[in-house]
Design an enzyme around this catalytic site. Sequence first.
Site, PDB file in Angstrom:
ATOM      1  N   ALA A   1      14.607  47.769  -3.463  1.00 14.39           N
ATOM      2  CA  ALA A   1      14.362  48.677  -4.580  1.00 14.39           C
ATOM      3  C   ALA A   1      12.955  49.268  -4.465  1.00 14.39           C
ATOM      4  O   ALA A   1      12.063  48.698  -3.841  1.00 14.39           O
ATOM      5  CB  ALA A   1      14.532  47.942  -5.898  1.00 14.39           C
TER       6      ALA A   1
ATOM      7  N   ARG B   1      10.502  49.432  -6.443  1.00 12.70           N
ATOM      8  CA  ARG B   1       9.380  48.650  -6.967  1.00 12.70           C
ATOM      9  C   ARG B   1       8.889  47.586  -5.991  1.00 12.70           C
ATOM     10  O   ARG B   1       7.814  47.019  -6.184  1.00 12.70           O
ATOM     11  CB  ARG B   1       9.779  47.999  -8.294  1.00 12.70           C
ATOM     12  CG  ARG B   1      10.954  47.038  -8.204  1.00 12.70           C
ATOM     13  CD  ARG B   1      11.324  46.492  -9.595  1.00 12.70           C
ATOM     14  NE  ARG B   1      12.485  45.625  -9.561  1.00 12.70           N
ATOM     15  CZ  ARG B   1      13.740  46.047  -9.643  1.00 12.70           C
ATOM     16  NH1 ARG B   1      13.976  47.362  -9.743  1.00 12.70           N
ATOM     17  NH2 ARG B   1      14.747  45.213  -9.614  1.00 12.70           N
ATOM     18  N   TYR B   2       9.691  47.303  -4.965  1.00 16.76           N
ATOM     19  CA  TYR B   2       9.290  46.284  -3.991  1.00 16.76           C
ATOM     20  C   TYR B   2       8.697  46.900  -2.718  1.00 16.76           C
ATOM     21  O   TYR B   2       8.423  46.175  -1.770  1.00 16.76           O
ATOM     22  CB  TYR B   2      10.492  45.426  -3.601  1.00 16.76           C
ATOM     23  CG  TYR B   2      11.103  44.688  -4.771  1.00 16.76           C
ATOM     24  CD1 TYR B   2      10.352  43.773  -5.510  1.00 16.76           C
ATOM     25  CD2 TYR B   2      12.434  44.916  -5.130  1.00 16.76           C
ATOM     26  CE1 TYR B   2      10.922  43.111  -6.588  1.00 16.76           C
ATOM     27  CE2 TYR B   2      13.005  44.245  -6.196  1.00 16.76           C
ATOM     28  CZ  TYR B   2      12.245  43.347  -6.925  1.00 16.76           C
ATOM     29  OH  TYR B   2      12.787  42.692  -7.988  1.00 16.76           O
ATOM     30  N   THR B   3       8.560  48.191  -2.660  1.00 15.24           N
ATOM     31  CA  THR B   3       8.079  48.844  -1.439  1.00 15.24           C
ATOM     32  C   THR B   3       6.857  49.709  -1.723  1.00 15.24           C
ATOM     33  O   THR B   3       6.607  50.113  -2.863  1.00 15.24           O
ATOM     34  CB  THR B   3       9.178  49.736  -0.825  1.00 15.24           C
ATOM     35  OG1 THR B   3       9.546  50.729  -1.785  1.00 15.24           O
ATOM     36  CG2 THR B   3      10.394  48.918  -0.439  1.00 15.24           C
TER      37      THR B   3
END
Length: 755
Positions: free
Chosen positions: A28, A30-32
């Site tokens: 997602a 928000r994780y990158t």
Amino acid sequence: MAQDFSMRYPLIRGHGNFGSIDADPPAAMRYTECRLEALTEAMLLMDLEQNTVDFVPNFDNSQTEPSLFPARIPTLLLNGSTGIAVGMATNIPPHNLCELVDALSVLIHNPDATLQELLEYMPGPDFPTGGLIMGNVGILEAYRSGRGGIVIRGKTEVESDNKAKHTAIIIKEVPYQTNKAALVGKIAELVEDKILEGISDIRDESDRSGMRVVIELKKSADPSIVLNNLYRLTALQSSFSCNMVGILDGQPKLMGLKEILQAFLHFRCSVIERRAKFQLSQAKERKHIVEGIVVGLDNLDGVIQTIRETSNNAVAMNTLMKKYLLSQKQAEALLDITLRKLTLLERKKFVDESKSLSEQISKINELLSSGKHVLQLIEQELLELKSKFGAPRRSVLEEGDGSQLKEIDIVANEEMLLTLSEKGYLKRMKPNTFHLQGRGTIGKSVGKMRVNDYMLDFIVCQTHDRILYFSDQGIVYSAPAYRISECTRTAAGTPLVQLLSLDEGERITSVVPVSEFAEDQCLLMLTVKGYIKKVSLNAFSAIRSTGIIAIQLVPGDELKWVHNCVHDDLVAIASQSGMVAISSCNMLRVLGRNTRGVNSMRLKEGDKVASMNIIPAVMRKDFPRLPIPGSRDRDTSPPWLLFVSENGYGKRVSLSDFRLSKFRSVGLRGYKLQSDDRLAAMFVVGYSSEEDGESDEQIVLVSQSGTVNRIKVRDISIQSRSARGVILMRLEHAGKIQSASLISAAAPEEIELDD
């Protein structure tokens, strides 16, 4: 844009999970994290704010955005493009940056460069996943017309473990846009369904260091055959269909390589000109202001006094404009100057800046005055990108077109035994089917025979050979050797009517394997009535399924023997009564297919031709040999003529015991036969020999009942022309010798004796 397996030169540097070549989904948002690559900024965003391209309103008219980027290199070719719209689609392969720059440089220096000249510097696409590009036919067509198919194969290696005697195929790269996990799953599925044979295990050992898919093979498997099957049945070989459609002047257009490069250079020239004009206006404006400041600094006391005497800025500006002939911008800049810049050193800086701006303006004017200078600047910027971001190509260009894997590509080229029966049954067996046996033994059965059927011919060939089948009616047919079904020794075989379009009553009497249709090769044909003819082998390179005429026959005659030969060879013809005539093939001229030929030898009443054999040119150099004066010893050196009688007797006679004769002659007595015996076959032996000078060839004898005996030629004694010979095969219940075949020495085998 952050996947290095999707784009040849990723435009974004991602931190985190952005997916994999196994089609794993990315994490997602928000994780990158991500940022632009250095190449992206240098290639696409440089000079964006210098009026190089038009800006248009965005989707809600709240902002403006560039209609396109002022790219310094054609990204349409660099990273390729894939897309689809209503009524149109595009599919452009990626290319190597260094090669792309070199091709543009060639076009800059020579606008009339041909496509072939461009291909010398840009030979083909360069896919991010590497692989092998097979041939340049598809590339040439795609670059010429905009459409074409490019065949890509995965890069593989064969690893062998000598200790464990295991062989494995290692897949290190896969074709572009191929899902590795799906490829491995497909291979496993084909192995499970027994469509793909020879594989014992498959596992994916890929990690961060690179791709490694291990395909372990069975001990009996041929790696090249398994690999060709993988290419044929899986995505390890795929085709990239080029459809090079781009937007040119607001219209979609199918373009070739040169047209795309020319369109980019035209676009880049407009970008350079717009940037130069923008920089020129900026330099002129700055020079105008600097000149006003220098005038103010030259009259510093008067300027200060004027400013102190005025009541406000507006009055001071108007007074300075009138007093020193300054423009409004110059007066504003003079009023805005700080006290620290009133020193002599600062004045010198403004004077130097004015000179520098004058030089800059002169250079820009020179650039705009010549299109050649614009192209030189384009090339210079391209070379800067090449030196900073260039990298070796990943895809390897291979010769040969692998787009169509033929059936022969998945068949191992191995030695095979081919047997033909009188009733027209054909059988293909492995060469180790019949073990080596001693002279005088009973032999081993070749398999079940039909009633009143017996073996006609027994030959050795390769599975990739083209087999020419000659019938008794003088018609020749053709079929690949591997089309014959492989079977065991006891199997009945395949009827020839299932392979060839034979007429009713037509029989195949001679089978000739051909590895290559060489220009200097000929076929020598001999009929039962003794007519002989020489025809070029090339005349049989293209044979239709219904067959073609090989020889014209007289009524009642049959075509019986056909052999390969060259013009310097000798031909030995033997009759059933044991007469032998040796003549030179040079005495026969090459005839067409639809001819009869000439008489080979004079036959006595009731006698018939029994055999024909070729003496190669390398073996005839010392023939005929003259006897040594005063010597009583017979010459027993090779080559020899090997005779086999129908009653199972045989002998070798030195070739020096015969003389060269013309065609239509009676010949010499080669075998003194009993009244109830006839000559079955004759061979020229001594082609190859062992250290002791003896022959290492072997002969396979086939009786009328189908019994086969395979013995060494060296075990057959050398005798005179009038001798009876020795027993080769006991024929108590096996009838007579029906056929005999000479084969090369095989690998050492266990000698098997049958009582």
